[in-house]
Design a protein around this motif. Structure first.
Motif, PDB file in Angstrom:
ATOM      1  N   TYR A   8       0.847  -1.194   0.005  1.00 49.41           N
ATOM      2  CA  TYR A   8       0.004   0.062   0.106  1.00 49.41           C
ATOM      3  C   TYR A   8       0.799   1.247  -0.016  1.00 49.41           C
ATOM      4  O   TYR A   8       0.516   2.450  -0.908  1.00 49.41           O
ATOM      5  CB  TYR A   8      -1.061   0.144   1.348  1.00 49.41           C
ATOM      6  CG  TYR A   8      -1.987  -0.934   1.123  1.00 49.41           C
ATOM      7  CD1 TYR A   8      -2.329  -1.753   0.119  1.00 49.41           C
ATOM      8  CD2 TYR A   8      -2.959  -1.400   2.245  1.00 49.41           C
ATOM      9  CE1 TYR A   8      -3.387  -2.729   0.072  1.00 49.41           C
ATOM     10  CE2 TYR A   8      -3.885  -2.323   2.278  1.00 49.41           C
ATOM     11  CZ  TYR A   8      -3.958  -3.187   1.215  1.00 49.41           C
ATOM     12  OH  TYR A   8      -4.912  -3.963   1.047  1.00 49.41           O
ATOM     13  N   THR A  19      -6.754   7.496  -2.979  1.00 50.83           N
ATOM     14  CA  THR A  19      -7.791   7.023  -3.648  1.00 50.83           C
ATOM     15  C   THR A  19      -7.511   6.163  -4.772  1.00 50.83           C
ATOM     16  O   THR A  19      -7.800   5.122  -4.848  1.00 50.83           O
ATOM     17  CB  THR A  19      -8.927   8.244  -4.027  1.00 50.83           C
ATOM     18  OG1 THR A  19      -9.180   8.794  -2.842  1.00 50.83           O
ATOM     19  CG2 THR A  19     -10.040   7.600  -4.598  1.00 50.83           C
ATOM     20  N   ALA A  22      -5.842   3.308  -3.628  1.00 46.16           N
ATOM     21  CA  ALA A  22      -6.696   2.377  -3.006  1.00 46.16           C
ATOM     22  C   ALA A  22      -7.316   1.581  -4.417  1.00 46.16           C
ATOM     23  O   ALA A  22      -7.636   0.441  -4.288  1.00 46.16           O
ATOM     24  CB  ALA A  22      -7.568   2.858  -2.107  1.00 46.16           C
ATOM     25  N   GLU A  25      -4.959  -0.982  -5.834  1.00 44.68           N
ATOM     26  CA  GLU A  25      -4.964  -2.169  -4.864  1.00 44.68           C
ATOM     27  C   GLU A  25      -6.305  -3.002  -4.606  1.00 44.68           C
ATOM     28  O   GLU A  25      -6.146  -4.225  -3.788  1.00 44.68           O
ATOM     29  CB  GLU A  25      -4.350  -1.949  -3.531  1.00 44.68           C
ATOM     30  CG  GLU A  25      -2.638  -1.285  -3.819  1.00 44.68           C
ATOM     31  CD  GLU A  25      -1.813  -2.447  -4.390  1.00 44.68           C
ATOM     32  OE1 GLU A  25      -1.796  -3.448  -3.710  1.00 44.68           O
ATOM     33  OE2 GLU A  25      -1.048  -2.187  -5.123  1.00 44.68           O
ATOM     34  N   VAL A  27      -8.738  -2.016  -2.810  1.00 46.82           N
ATOM     35  CA  VAL A  27      -9.109  -1.974  -1.456  1.00 46.82           C
ATOM     36  C   VAL A  27      -9.939  -0.745  -0.940  1.00 46.82           C
ATOM     37  O   VAL A  27      -9.697   0.265  -1.606  1.00 46.82           O
ATOM     38  CB  VAL A  27      -7.899  -2.094  -0.613  1.00 46.82           C
ATOM     39  CG1 VAL A  27      -6.794  -0.908  -0.668  1.00 46.82           C
ATOM     40  CG2 VAL A  27      -8.294  -2.202   0.863  1.00 46.82           C
ATOM     41  N   GLN A  29     -10.399   2.927   0.356  1.00 46.87           N
ATOM     42  CA  GLN A  29      -9.470   3.967   0.582  1.00 46.87           C
ATOM     43  C   GLN A  29      -9.335   3.972   2.132  1.00 46.87           C
ATOM     44  O   GLN A  29      -8.041   4.073   2.622  1.00 46.87           O
ATOM     45  CB  GLN A  29      -9.834   5.136   0.112  1.00 46.87           C
ATOM     46  CG  GLN A  29      -8.695   6.392   0.265  1.00 46.87           C
ATOM     47  CD  GLN A  29      -8.845   7.213   1.266  1.00 46.87           C
ATOM     48  OE1 GLN A  29      -9.995   7.483   1.720  1.00 46.87           O
ATOM     49  NE2 GLN A  29      -7.842   7.683   2.008  1.00 46.87           N
ATOM     50  N   SER A  31      -9.322   1.852   4.465  1.00 49.04           N
ATOM     51  CA  SER A  31      -8.800   0.603   4.764  1.00 49.04           C
ATOM     52  C   SER A  31      -6.982   1.075   4.491  1.00 49.04           C
ATOM     53  O   SER A  31      -6.304   0.581   5.266  1.00 49.04           O
ATOM     54  CB  SER A  31      -8.981  -0.753   4.389  1.00 49.04           C
ATOM     55  OG  SER A  31     -10.323  -0.866   4.711  1.00 49.04           O
ATOM     56  N   LEU A  32      -6.798   1.388   3.278  1.00 49.57           N
ATOM     57  CA  LEU A  32      -5.608   1.598   2.860  1.00 49.57           C
ATOM     58  C   LEU A  32      -4.758   2.701   3.775  1.00 49.57           C
ATOM     59  O   LEU A  32      -3.554   2.467   4.337  1.00 49.57           O
ATOM     60  CB  LEU A  32      -5.409   2.149   1.472  1.00 49.57           C
ATOM     61  CG  LEU A  32      -4.061   2.333   0.938  1.00 49.57           C
ATOM     62  CD1 LEU A  32      -4.038   1.912  -0.680  1.00 49.57           C
ATOM     63  CD2 LEU A  32      -3.800   3.917   0.638  1.00 49.57           C
ATOM     64  N   SER A  33      -5.583   3.718   3.997  1.00 49.10           N
ATOM     65  CA  SER A  33      -5.080   4.841   4.900  1.00 49.10           C
ATOM     66  C   SER A  33      -4.831   4.458   6.405  1.00 49.10           C
ATOM     67  O   SER A  33      -3.768   4.757   6.860  1.00 49.10           O
ATOM     68  CB  SER A  33      -6.091   6.236   4.947  1.00 49.10           C
ATOM     69  OG  SER A  33      -6.152   6.415   3.613  1.00 49.10           O
TER      70      SER A  33
END
Length: 325
Positions: A8, A19, A22, A25, A27, A29, A31-33
């Motif tokens: 990530y 964004t 995310a 990937e 996923v 956004q 959750s990525l943050s």
């Protein structure tokens, strides 16, 4: 520090946008943050300057990025390498077999295996059944061809009968036949006949000697101490006859004389450790062995070995394992 967090982090570094990273990937956004915040807390430093519409790496982020790319690349390489092995595109297979089988059955089988799985490295060990059993138990071999019944206790091994092979007498084609006009030979006919004999440690030596003694005489050796190729050379030179497996005899160019019924045989089995699952390459080689045209029977046409049946039942003498043949 987790691979997912590094993935990530690299995605944000590439896109300079949370964004879009995310989306790349697949996923959400938030959750990525959250994962990147967790990575920053673990490292004790912020990795990005977060300005509206403008994401840049901090000094800590610039330091981490080449390491992250290298770790991710190594992880991908490891994944591919494991998959290559799992699919039998690469890897190593360690096979053990007696010398006589290395001179007959093994090359044919390994040729078929190599044609199907050319990326698998093949390592072959030539030795007697006792030593091969020990090597299997020590984990030094993945699979072995052994002469059964085994002369040593091997409770941790699993064996499957492969073939029942006839033992025959070979002699020089330019010399008189060992039994004149007869087509078969008896063990008694070896009395006083010069024998080219294997060195000590070959089970064929012990078995031939035991068969002669059971017939009431001691064998006569004119030359002894050779490996399989040497003994065949001695026979070719007219120094004596020898008792050898039929697969070896068929390739020797020598005169072959079969024993009278009941003849002498040996049972060849495939063995591996019973307490651990063999590698996939070993399982594939075992399948090729058991599917081989010679498997399940004898080259002489005397009938099948009968996997799982008592070796030697009603078939005359059967050579046991223990030597290097």
């Amino acid at each position: 520090m987790q691979l997912q967090q590094l993935r990530y982090f690299a995605a944000v570094a590439d896109t300079r946008h949370f964004t879009r990273a995310a989306e790349r990937e697949h996923v959400a956004q938030p959750s990525l943050s959250q994962q990147i915040r967790s990575l920053e807390r673990e490292l004790g430093a912020e990795l990005f300057h977060r300005a509206r519409g403008h994401i840049t790496l901090t000094d800590a982020g610039e330091t981490l990025l080449p390491f992250a790319r290298r770790i991710l690349a190594d992880a991908e390489t490891a994944r591919r390498e494991v998959q290559e092995v799992a699919r039998l595109r690469r890897g190593r297979l360690r096979l053990g077999a007696p010398p006589s089988l290395c001179a007959s059955l093994v090359p044919d089988v390994l040729r078929a295996f190599h044609a199907a799985y050319p990326g698998v490295e093949l390592l072959v060990t030539e030795d007697g059944s006792q030593d091969l059993v020990r090597a299997l138990a020590d984990g030094a071999l993945d699979l072995a061809l052994v002469i059964t019944p085994l002369p040593v206790q091997a409770p941790a091994l699993t064996t499957s009968d492969l073939l029942r092979e006839e033992l025959v007498v070979v002699s020089a084609p330019d010399r008189p036949a060992p039994v004149g006009r007869r087509t078969r030979i008896r063990v008694e006919d070896l009395r006083g006949r010069p024998l080219a004999m294997f060195r000590r440690g070959y089970d064929l030596r012990e078995f031939t000697t035991a068969a002669c003694r059971a017939a009431g005489f001691e064998p006569t050796f004119t030359v002894e101490g050779g490996e399989m190729d040497a003994v065949l050379g001695f026979v070719r030179a007219g120094l004596g006859v020898a008792v050898v497996p039929s697969m070896v005899a068929a390739r020797s160019g020598l005169r072959v004389t079969r024993f009278s019924t009941p003849g002498m045989h040996r049972v060849v089995s495939v063995a591996h450790r019973g307490d651990v699952s063999p590698p996939r390459a070993a399982r594939e080689l075992e399948r090729i062995l058991l599917d081989h045209p010679e498997a399940g029977g004898s080259l002489s046409g005397d009938g099948p070995a009968g996997r799982g049946s008592p070796e030697g039942a009603g078939r005359g003498p059967v050579a046991g394992g223990g030597g290097r043949s």
